[in-house]
Scaffold this motif. Structure first.
Motif, PDB file in Angstrom:
ATOM      1  N   ARG A   1      -4.196  -6.621   3.689  1.00  0.00           N
ATOM      2  CA  ARG A   1      -4.419  -8.019   3.473  1.00  0.00           C
ATOM      3  C   ARG A   1      -4.742  -8.886   4.748  1.00  0.00           C
ATOM      4  N   LEU A   2      -4.104  -8.662   5.630  1.00  0.00           N
ATOM      5  CA  LEU A   2      -4.340  -9.145   7.008  1.00  0.00           C
ATOM      6  C   LEU A   2      -5.657  -8.659   7.540  1.00  0.00           C
ATOM      7  N   LEU A   3      -5.996  -7.568   7.560  1.00  0.00           N
ATOM      8  CA  LEU A   3      -7.027  -7.021   8.220  1.00  0.00           C
ATOM      9  C   LEU A   3      -8.180  -7.633   7.279  1.00  0.00           C
ATOM     10  N   ARG A   4      -8.240  -7.653   5.913  1.00  0.00           N
ATOM     11  CA  ARG A   4      -9.393  -8.262   5.221  1.00  0.00           C
ATOM     12  C   ARG A   4      -9.531  -9.749   5.608  1.00  0.00           C
TER      13      ARG A   4
ATOM     14  N   THR B   1     -12.944  -3.907   9.589  1.00  0.00           N
ATOM     15  CA  THR B   1     -13.407  -2.775   8.742  1.00  0.00           C
ATOM     16  C   THR B   1     -12.394  -1.578   8.779  1.00  0.00           C
ATOM     17  N   PHE B   2     -12.298  -1.193   7.440  1.00  0.00           N
ATOM     18  CA  PHE B   2     -11.269  -0.203   7.581  1.00  0.00           C
ATOM     19  C   PHE B   2     -11.266   0.816   6.570  1.00  0.00           C
ATOM     20  N   GLU B   3     -10.484   1.484   6.499  1.00  0.00           N
ATOM     21  CA  GLU B   3     -10.329   2.520   5.304  1.00  0.00           C
ATOM     22  C   GLU B   3      -9.085   3.073   4.843  1.00  0.00           C
ATOM     23  N   LEU B   4      -8.596   3.057   3.698  1.00  0.00           N
ATOM     24  CA  LEU B   4      -7.376   3.673   3.165  1.00  0.00           C
ATOM     25  C   LEU B   4      -7.444   5.341   3.276  1.00  0.00           C
ATOM     26  N   ARG B   5      -6.300   5.713   4.046  1.00  0.00           N
ATOM     27  CA  ARG B   5      -5.989   7.151   4.342  1.00  0.00           C
ATOM     28  C   ARG B   5      -4.778   7.693   3.939  1.00  0.00           C
ATOM     29  N   ASP B   6      -4.625   7.801   2.720  1.00  0.00           N
ATOM     30  CA  ASP B   6      -2.989   8.146   2.030  1.00  0.00           C
ATOM     31  C   ASP B   6      -2.309   7.078   2.260  1.00  0.00           C
ATOM     32  N   ASP B   7      -1.101   7.109   3.202  1.00  0.00           N
ATOM     33  CA  ASP B   7      -0.196   6.025   3.361  1.00  0.00           C
ATOM     34  C   ASP B   7      -0.667   5.443   4.778  1.00  0.00           C
TER      35      ASP B   7
END
Length: 303
Positions: free
Chosen positions: A238-241, A246-252
């Motif tokens: 949420r902080l990054l948004r 720009t980011f991607e979720l990678r598992d955990d």
């Protein structure tokens, strides 16, 4: 005069085919220079031009300030391995090296010494025609080292070597460069070049694409990403948004594409988010090489 390999406007044509196109570079001593390029890029042709095995159509290439043909003691100046199988199959390893040594006034003691350096002392009396490709590579390297030259060139030296042999030659190249020698190594194994070379020459269709340190090569041609791990993944996301990252979720974990590790560390600290991992990385040498030479591949697979 330093022990460099220098090309100035080096060009080679075979009929209508332009194999090497206006190459200008200087290969310096004290480091391993990786020579990279797709099949047909002109690497082997360039090496043959350095050694006087082919004549340039135009331009020049010198070793220690002279064309190879003008070197007074070539075996003591340049050692090269271009074709590991270019050995009379009926000669023993020791006799093959002794024949080379006698052309340059080198004694038998040096033959025994280089056989030991490359791990072939126990098979010195065996015929070269019975050798595996890996053993032939070691014999070729022994021949290159025979005159204790300050300049060394190796074309695909790890072909046929087992993991132990690959590690051995990696260490050997590094040691030779650390002694102040000029070391040029071509290879298609990007993972190995990433561990061995400090500098890169990259060719594509006979032209010079890059002449730079390996770290600079990766930095210039790949984007840095940062892997972030925390027990508060949702909160960090949420902080990054909120901050426009720009980011991607990678598992955990979160893979952030447009922030530095320092930026992310400060951001998390300001919000009281504890991080368990903050790892910056760049694309691998293989990834960067493939992207950079994509349009220079002579024989590619069509989608």
């Amino acid at each position: 005069m330093t022990d460099t390999i220098e090309a100035r406007g080096l060009t080679k044509r075979y009929g209508d085919r332009l194999a090497v196109d206006e190459l200008t570079f200087t290969i310096q001593p004290g480091r391993v220079t990786g020579f990279l390029g797709p099949n047909g890029a002109g690497k082997s042709t360039t090496m043959r031009l350095v050694l006087g095995l082919d004549a340039p159509t135009s331009g020049t290439v010198t070793v220690h300030g002279r064309p190879y043909a003008e070197l007074l003691h070539p075996l003591h100046t340049v050692g090269a391995l271009l074709d590991a199988r270019a050995v009379h199959p009926g000669r023993t390893a020791a006799h093959h090296l002794l024949a080379l040594a006698q052309t340059a006034g080198i004694g038998r003691a040096r033959v025994d010494e280089v056989l030991g350096l490359v791990g072939l002392s126990d098979v010195a009396g065996k015929r070269a025609g019975t050798f595996s490709l890996g053993m032939s590579q070691r014999l070729g390297i022994a021949g290159a080292l025979l005159g204790d030259p300050p300049v060394l060139m190796f074309d695909e030296p790890v072909n046929g070597l087992d993991p132990e042999g690959i590690r051995w030659i990696r260490g050997l190249m590094r040691e030779l460069a650390a002694e102040g020698r000029t070391v040029l190594v071509s290879s298609h194994l990007m993972s190995e070049m990433a561990l061995t070379a400090q500098h890169l020459l990259v060719l594509g269709r006979g032209q010079l694409i890059a002449d730079t340190g390996i770290d600079d090569f990766l930095r210039l041609h790949s984007e840095e990403t940062v892997l972030v791990r925390t027990d508060e993944t949702d909160r960090m996301a949420r902080l990054l948004r909120r901050t426009g990252a720009t980011f991607e979720l990678r598992d955990d974990a979160l893979l952030v594409l447009d922030r530095t590790a320092a930026d992310l560390g400060r951001l998390a600290a300001a919000e009281g988010i504890a991080l368990s991992e903050l790892t910056p990385s760049r694309g691998s040498l293989e990834d960067v090489f493939m992207a950079l030479t994509h349009d220079s591949v002579e024989y590619g697979v069509r989608a």
